[in-house]
Every structure is written in C-alpha cells, then in structure tokens.
Scaffold this active site. Structure first.
Site, mmCIF file in Angstrom:
data_model
loop_
_atom_site.group_PDB
_atom_site.id
_atom_site.type_symbol
_atom_site.label_atom_id
_atom_site.label_comp_id
_atom_site.label_asym_id
_atom_site.label_seq_id
_atom_site.Cartn_x
_atom_site.Cartn_y
_atom_site.Cartn_z
ATOM 1 N N ASP A 196 -6.338 6.562 22.066
ATOM 2 C CA ASP A 196 -5.763 6.491 23.411
ATOM 3 C C ASP A 196 -5.917 7.841 24.116
ATOM 4 O O ASP A 196 -6.251 7.910 25.303
ATOM 5 C CB ASP A 196 -4.280 6.103 23.312
ATOM 6 C CG ASP A 196 -4.108 4.871 22.441
ATOM 7 O OD1 ASP A 196 -4.523 3.786 22.854
ATOM 8 O OD2 ASP A 196 -3.595 5.009 21.305
ATOM 9 N N GLN A 235 0.837 -1.212 0.000
ATOM 10 C CA GLN A 235 0.000 0.000 0.000
ATOM 11 C C GLN A 235 0.869 1.258 0.000
ATOM 12 O O GLN A 235 0.535 2.248 -0.656
ATOM 13 C CB GLN A 235 -0.976 -0.044 1.178
ATOM 14 C CG GLN A 235 -1.982 -1.195 0.992
ATOM 15 C CD GLN A 235 -3.026 -1.301 2.073
ATOM 16 O OE1 GLN A 235 -2.999 -0.571 3.057
ATOM 17 N NE2 GLN A 235 -3.957 -2.237 1.902
ATOM 18 N N HIS A 242 1.008 2.491 20.328
ATOM 19 C CA HIS A 242 -0.395 2.103 20.547
ATOM 20 C C HIS A 242 -0.417 0.631 20.971
ATOM 21 O O HIS A 242 -0.775 -0.263 20.209
ATOM 22 C CB HIS A 242 -1.224 2.316 19.283
ATOM 23 C CG HIS A 242 -2.633 1.795 19.422
ATOM 24 N ND1 HIS A 242 -3.558 2.371 20.247
ATOM 25 C CD2 HIS A 242 -3.260 0.729 18.862
ATOM 26 C CE1 HIS A 242 -4.689 1.691 20.199
ATOM 27 N NE2 HIS A 242 -4.538 0.683 19.356
HETATM 28 P P1 NAD Z 1 -12.267 -5.967 10.793
HETATM 29 O O1 NAD Z 1 -11.663 -7.332 10.858
HETATM 30 O O2 NAD Z 1 -13.705 -5.780 11.108
HETATM 31 O O3 NAD Z 1 -12.029 -5.356 9.349
HETATM 32 C C1 NAD Z 1 -10.786 -5.373 8.721
HETATM 33 C C2 NAD Z 1 -11.043 -5.311 7.227
HETATM 34 O O4 NAD Z 1 -9.779 -5.162 6.594
HETATM 35 C C3 NAD Z 1 -11.690 -6.577 6.681
HETATM 36 O O5 NAD Z 1 -12.852 -6.234 5.956
HETATM 37 C C4 NAD Z 1 -10.606 -7.172 5.783
HETATM 38 O O6 NAD Z 1 -11.138 -7.818 4.645
HETATM 39 C C5 NAD Z 1 -9.837 -5.920 5.409
HETATM 40 N N1 NAD Z 1 -8.470 -6.161 4.937
HETATM 41 C C6 NAD Z 1 -7.576 -7.080 5.380
HETATM 42 N N2 NAD Z 1 -6.452 -7.021 4.651
HETATM 43 C C7 NAD Z 1 -6.629 -6.034 3.746
HETATM 44 C C8 NAD Z 1 -5.830 -5.517 2.699
HETATM 45 N N3 NAD Z 1 -4.625 -6.011 2.442
HETATM 46 N N4 NAD Z 1 -6.330 -4.526 1.953
HETATM 47 C C9 NAD Z 1 -7.557 -4.034 2.170
HETATM 48 N N5 NAD Z 1 -8.372 -4.498 3.149
HETATM 49 C C10 NAD Z 1 -7.913 -5.485 3.925
HETATM 50 O O7 NAD Z 1 -11.330 -5.055 11.740
HETATM 51 P P2 NAD Z 1 -11.663 -3.613 12.327
HETATM 52 O O8 NAD Z 1 -12.376 -3.785 13.619
HETATM 53 O O9 NAD Z 1 -12.231 -2.753 11.282
HETATM 54 O O10 NAD Z 1 -10.164 -3.148 12.707
HETATM 55 C C11 NAD Z 1 -9.237 -2.894 11.697
HETATM 56 C C12 NAD Z 1 -7.846 -2.740 12.279
HETATM 57 O O11 NAD Z 1 -7.791 -1.619 13.158
HETATM 58 C C13 NAD Z 1 -7.363 -3.927 13.107
HETATM 59 O O12 NAD Z 1 -5.990 -4.140 12.821
HETATM 60 C C14 NAD Z 1 -7.509 -3.438 14.545
HETATM 61 O O13 NAD Z 1 -6.637 -4.101 15.426
HETATM 62 C C15 NAD Z 1 -7.124 -1.989 14.362
HETATM 63 N N6 NAD Z 1 -7.536 -1.053 15.414
HETATM 64 C C16 NAD Z 1 -6.683 -0.023 15.682
HETATM 65 C C17 NAD Z 1 -7.027 0.927 16.624
HETATM 66 C C18 NAD Z 1 -6.115 2.082 16.918
HETATM 67 O O14 NAD Z 1 -6.447 2.888 17.785
HETATM 68 N N7 NAD Z 1 -4.968 2.247 16.258
HETATM 69 C C19 NAD Z 1 -8.240 0.812 17.306
HETATM 70 C C20 NAD Z 1 -9.100 -0.235 16.994
HETATM 71 C C21 NAD Z 1 -8.732 -1.171 16.037
HETATM 72 C C1 LMR Z 2 -7.860 -0.800 20.536
HETATM 73 O O1 LMR Z 2 -7.037 -0.062 21.099
HETATM 74 O O2 LMR Z 2 -9.069 -0.786 20.793
HETATM 75 C C2 LMR Z 2 -7.368 -1.789 19.507
HETATM 76 O O3 LMR Z 2 -6.126 -1.384 18.992
HETATM 77 C C3 LMR Z 2 -7.292 -3.151 20.096
HETATM 78 C C4 LMR Z 2 -6.994 -4.221 19.091
HETATM 79 O O4 LMR Z 2 -6.131 -5.064 19.422
HETATM 80 O O5 LMR Z 2 -7.609 -4.253 18.010
#
Ligand code: NAD
Ligand code: LMR
Length: 329
Positions: free
Chosen positions: A159, A112, A187
């Site tokens: 956070d 990406q 994070h």
């Molecule tokens: P989810 O599993 O509901 O959705 C993830 C989506 O990403 C899926 O639809 C999947 O098909 C798609 N995907 C996977 N690989 C891909 C690629 N190469 N290209 C395009 N799309 C792709 O997950 P979610 O609840 O939406 O969470 C997404 C991410 O965010 C996770 O990694 C989660 O841990 C992270 N997250 C981060 C924070 C933060 O504060 N930084 C907070 C919450 C979640």
């Molecule tokens: C969160 O902070 O809610 C997420 O990053 C947790 C997770 O592991 O998806």
C-alpha cells in the site's frame, strides 16, 4: 563464511511465491554477500508444484542459494527459521462470508503460529501476506506467546509503495524522491493513505502537487482500492508487486531504513496514537539493528482522524469475529 539465513515461505507454489523465491535466492532481500536457505511450505496437493519451483531454483545456479527444502509439514518448514513469510492463505470462494474466511484462515495461522513458536530460531521475524493479513498476523502472534509480539508483522508496504507510485507519477519525479508518507490501519479498503507529513524532494506534497481535490479524493481512492483494480485488470490479485513489497519490508527489517525517511509497517499496536493494543495496524516506523520504532507525534487532520477511526473499527470487527470463534487475540 557467513552463516546462511533460513527463510520459510508458505504458499510457495502460488503466484506471489513464484515472484518472490527467485528474488530472495538472487540476493535482493539480504544483499549480495549473504547466503540463504529456503524452506517451502505447501498444502499436500501443491507440494509437487513447489518441488517443480525448487528444480527451477536449482537450475538458476544462484551463488547465494545453499539449500531448498519442500514440505507440507509446518514443523519441518519452520525449523530454525530466521524469517517466516506467511503468504499462503485460504482465498475467498463463492458463497463464503467474512466469518467463513476468518475461520478458515484462523485455523491455518494458528497452526503456523504454534509451529513457529515451537521450532523457529530465537531471532525469528514473521511477515504475514495472506489475507486478511493484519488479523492473520494477530492470530499467528497469539499462537506463539513466547515469540516477542513485535516480531509479527503484516504486509502494508505494498500500500505504501502504491501511494509513492501515484505521487511520483503525478509530480513527474522518481519514486525515490517521495518520502515520509504513511498508510495507517488495515490492509483493506478502509486503509488511510496520509500525505500530510510527506515530502517530494524537500517540499511538502501539498505544495508540490497543488491539487488538494485530487490528493484528498482520487489519490486516496486509488491507493485504497488498488488491489481490486489489479484483480479486475489481471483476473488475479497482485503478485509481483506484492513480492517486491515483501522484499522491501524484510530488507529494511534486516538492514535498517534509510535516514530521513520512514515506511509503513503493520505490527501489533502498543497503544501508540490511541490505537487499541494488539491490533496489527499500519503505522509509520523506522528500523535499525533489526528493531522497529514507531514514528510518534504526527498530527492528524480532522479528515484523517475520522478515516482512522473507520479503519480501527474495521480491524476491531475482524478481531471480534475471530474471538467469536473462540480464539483469543
Ligand atoms: P495463490 O492462490 O496463487 O497462492 C496461494 C498458495 O497458498 C497456494 O499455492 C496454496 O496451495 C497455498 N496455501 C493455501 N493454504 C496453505 C497452507 N495452509 N499452508 C501452506 N500453503 C497454503 O495466491 P497468491 O496470489 O500467491 O496470494 C497469496 C495471499 O496473499 C492471498 O491471501 C492474497 O489475498 C494475499 N495478498 C496480500 C497482499 C498484501 O499486500 N498483504 C497483496 C497481494 C496478495
Ligand atoms: C492486494 O492488495 O493487491 C491484495 O491484497 C488484494 C487481494 O484481495 O488479494
């Protein structure tokens, strides 16, 4: 007519995507006068689901939404993109260790990053949400050497907002009264919520909440482990709150932060506060005219200093594991 802003969202069919897209389209991110175009990137198996969300977007008849395109091709998704929100990532599966997870995500974020470097607009700004967000942002940045490094951020506003929520509840004030706090580092559960310069109204947090034992213990534990608490409670990771934090982060990037405040932004260190260069590290920052400026000169208590050394080591461990895969970040 104002030209539309093009926003690419990866993982658009996921839980965060579903909580995010409608808010962007309704004007929550860029304001009520700014048209938007959406580019939704998914893996082939989830393109139909993303296309279903696109049908729903159309059915909302949002006045600001100009166009929605769904694709599994990264080049198409990032073509002309002004903001790239990298939400999709490989989740940790049973039996996967950290190296497996980093390896799967290194492949996704390198691909990406390359597509962003090749196809995005000159002013592209990138926010990585997919975990491990800080290191994934470093990987994407390394794959797009012609895009200025400071344009690659990882989401730590969640956070930051979690910390504000806890303090506001404890002090029984509106969240808008809490200012100038920072969540340093990664994070992950090594992050360092720091209230030593924070204010509630115009008073120091430690004066307003006269309970150092809570501030130095349960408060920090709660914020640093909130993600896991949400997963236990919901059976799924935070989604609406993460999407809301994405809106807050990008809105500040676009419009600037409020005066007399700062927010937490994870972006590549340029050595500020002695943090090794290149680590994508949560720090206090303000934004104006699309640029972020680190708030410098904050002093750390001994406790904060020791905790920050641990979160630096955590990120260095992730960086070294990625380097062992042959990826130079
Ligand atoms: P989810 O599993 O509901 O959705 C993830 C989506 O990403 C899926 O639809 C999947 O098909 C798609 N995907 C996977 N690989 C891909 C690629 N190469 N290209 C395009 N799309 C792709 O997950 P979610 O609840 O939406 O969470 C997404 C991410 O965010 C996770 O990694 C989660 O841990 C992270 N997250 C981060 C924070 C933060 O504060 N930084 C907070 C919450 C979640
Ligand atoms: C969160 O902070 O809610 C997420 O990053 C947790 C997770 O592991 O998806």
């Amino acid at each position: 007519m104002t030209a539309p802003i093009r926003v690419t969202i990866t993982g658009a069919a996921g839980a965060i995507g579903y909580a995010l897209l409608f808010r962007i389209a309704s004007g929550a991110m860029f304001g009520s006068q700014q048209p938007v175009e959406l580019r939704l990137l998914e893996i082939p198996q989830a393109v139909d689901a993303a296309a279903g969300t696109a049908l729903e977007l159309s059915d909302c008849a949002f006045p600001l939404l100009r166009d929605v395109n769904v694709t599994d091709d990264a080049g198409t998704a990032f073509d002309g993109s002004n903001y790239a929100l990298l939400v999709g990532a490989m989740p940790r599966k049973q039996g996967m260790d950290r190296a497996d997870l980093l390896s799967a995500n290194a492949a996704i974020f390198s691909t990406q990053g390359r597509a962003i470097g090749a196809r995005a607009a000159d002013n592209v700004r990138v926010l990585v949400v997919g975990n491990p967000a800080n290191t994934n942002a470093a990987i994407a940045r390394a794959a797009a050497p012609d895009v200025p490094a400071e344009r690659f951020h990882a989401l730590m506003r969640l956070d930051h907002n979690r910390a504000i929520g806890q303090l506001a509840q404890r002090a029984a004030v509106a969240p808008s009264q809490v200012r100038k706090l920072t969540v340093w580092g990664n994070h992950s559960n090594t992050q360092v919520p720091d209230i030593d310069h924070a204010l509630i109204g115009d008073r120091a947090v430690r004066e307003c909440i006269a309970d150092d034992a809570w501030l130095d213990g349960p408060f920090i534990e709660c914020v640093a482990n909130r993600g896991a608490e949400i997963i236990r409670a919901r059976g799924a990771s935070s989604a609406a709150s993460a999407a809301s934090a994405v809106i807050d982060h990008v809105a500040d990037w676009h419009h600037g932060t409020a005066t007399n405040n700062w927010v937490t932004v994870a972006r590549p260190s340029q050595g500020e506060y002695g943090v090794p260069e290149g680590l994508v590290f949560g720090m206090p920052a303000t934004a104006s005219a699309g640029e972020w400026h680190t708030v410098e000169g904050l002093e750390w208590s001994d406790r904060t200093r020791a905790a920050i050394a641990r979160t630096v080591a955590d990120l260095e461990g992730e960086r070294d594991a990625v380097r062992e895969l042959g990826i130079s970040i």
